[in-house]
Scaffold this active site. Sequence first.
Site, mmCIF file in Angstrom:
data_model
loop_
_atom_site.group_PDB
_atom_site.id
_atom_site.type_symbol
_atom_site.label_atom_id
_atom_site.label_comp_id
_atom_site.label_asym_id
_atom_site.label_seq_id
_atom_site.Cartn_x
_atom_site.Cartn_y
_atom_site.Cartn_z
ATOM 1 N N GLU A 263 31.134 10.513 73.610
ATOM 2 C CA GLU A 263 31.552 10.367 72.262
ATOM 3 C C GLU A 263 30.441 10.571 71.436
ATOM 4 O O GLU A 263 29.173 10.484 71.967
ATOM 5 C CB GLU A 263 31.819 8.700 71.997
ATOM 6 C CG GLU A 263 33.135 8.197 72.415
ATOM 7 C CD GLU A 263 33.256 6.973 71.843
ATOM 8 O OE1 GLU A 263 32.591 6.183 71.206
ATOM 9 O OE2 GLU A 263 34.210 6.033 72.606
ATOM 10 N N GLU A 319 41.522 6.148 62.035
ATOM 11 C CA GLU A 319 42.436 4.829 62.718
ATOM 12 C C GLU A 319 42.395 3.718 61.966
ATOM 13 O O GLU A 319 41.390 2.790 61.922
ATOM 14 C CB GLU A 319 41.956 5.047 64.317
ATOM 15 C CG GLU A 319 42.293 5.850 64.983
ATOM 16 C CD GLU A 319 41.605 5.709 66.308
ATOM 17 O OE1 GLU A 319 41.954 4.777 67.270
ATOM 18 O OE2 GLU A 319 40.784 6.520 66.849
ATOM 19 N N LYS A 322 41.454 -0.133 63.603
ATOM 20 C CA LYS A 322 40.291 -0.338 64.393
ATOM 21 C C LYS A 322 39.580 -1.609 63.738
ATOM 22 O O LYS A 322 39.498 -1.651 62.264
ATOM 23 C CB LYS A 322 39.392 0.591 64.142
ATOM 24 C CG LYS A 322 39.914 1.940 65.369
ATOM 25 C CD LYS A 322 38.688 2.777 65.868
ATOM 26 C CE LYS A 322 37.853 2.090 66.710
ATOM 27 N NZ LYS A 322 36.811 2.920 67.255
ATOM 28 N N GLU A 328 34.250 2.127 61.299
ATOM 29 C CA GLU A 328 35.228 2.341 62.534
ATOM 30 C C GLU A 328 36.180 2.928 62.268
ATOM 31 O O GLU A 328 37.036 3.743 63.221
ATOM 32 C CB GLU A 328 35.187 0.956 63.141
ATOM 33 C CG GLU A 328 33.972 0.211 63.682
ATOM 34 C CD GLU A 328 33.589 1.050 64.936
ATOM 35 O OE1 GLU A 328 34.327 1.303 65.961
ATOM 36 O OE2 GLU A 328 32.281 1.360 65.150
#
Length: 460
Positions: A263, A319, A322, A328
């Site tokens: 990542e 998203e 999250k 995040e």
Amino acid sequence: MSLLRLLALSLLISVSGAKFSGRPGVNYGQLGNNLPSPSDSVNLIKSLNAKRVKLYDANPKILAALNATDITVSVMVPNELLVNISKSESLSDDWIRSNILPFYPTTKIRYLLVGNEILSSPDSELKASLVPAMRKIQRSLKSLGVKKVKVGTSLAVDVLQTSFPPSKGEFREDISGLVMKPMLQFLNRTKSFLFVDVYPYFAWAQDQTHVDLDYALFESNNVTVTDPGTNLTYHNLFDQMIDAFVFAMKRLGYPDVRIWVAETGWPNGGDYDQIGANIYNAATYNRNVVKKLAAEPPVGTPARPGKVLPSFVFALYNENQKTGQGTERHFGLLHPNGTQVYGIDLSGKTTEYKESLPAPENNEVYKGKIWCVVAKGANWTELGEALSYACSQGNKTCDPIQSGGPCHKPDLAVLHASYAFSSYWAQFRKSGGTCSFNGLATQTIKDPSYGRCEFPSVTL
């Protein structure tokens, strides 16, 4: 020599000489209630020119959608299964039969990560089960005839006890001998990779005084860091962080295990108390990291010049489910409707982008009051439990919303929850409390106080 043998030899030479590309892939997270279907997502992955994708599970619908494409795939064994798999070959076999065999080889599964950031967990049994589970999964793959899949696990940067200067890189004492050494032995023997999560954003945001923003964004022309132990010169924070892992492995006797960046990325948005999380910085970082990683010939790092550094950019989507701080939910290259947050081409072939990016407005700490209130679209049925948690932490957190208090509005549960969230966050932020409440809360700079009811706030 017969024509058939000549053709076979030619094919062997062409295959053995095939390049291993550094072209970045993308992480496909699924923690959103408004994301495109798997088949639409595969088309969007293709539109980004990504040739690799990493999943955080082995979602059968996604694996089916990836069938017969040229996209290589990394799947993951969930964290909660590791302890049991580490003790049972039959359970390991069953997982491979259920999750890999129905799709392999027509879906190009090439990497299987056993858990996600396991060594960041405080659970000692879970950490001790990691390498045994990796061995079990590897044996299951072999016994079931799956030959092209490399086994690994992803590690956060907190596995390092020391990371600066890079030549002092060292794994944490609690995992160095017990977990990392046998893991590196396994990765070395199986010719797999050390999968690491590398985020210059967080390293910079936590120490802006000593880390230059341009150095973190690959934009610095006059800031360099020289490692006194090696005299290697670093021109960006990413290389510096990668090489800390290189030297940490060398310290344990494994200098040649390849690294894969599982990542990396930069948030395109976040909370008011999260500096530097904006579209301008995210586009700058991700475009620059793609340019570096996709370069031909490979650039490598100062400790490993010219070496391919395969990677996955985080993440495909913003998203909305999250948990944690706002960043995040804002790492996506794409909005949930499929449109790009900013122009990006993971092939590395696009070097100039015509779009004008919005100027960054939060590269310095926000100076003012911030409140924590119920987020728009929050599930009201979950507010009661969150309010109870906030009010149960003591220090008279919720006295003003009790009967007779200046903020008591028994018919307005959302108002009560907002007060509780603000009060809790104001009291406990310095000791690690967040304005999240599993996605039910958000920060605001608009004072929600009314009448005699004054909401507690945070001043950065």
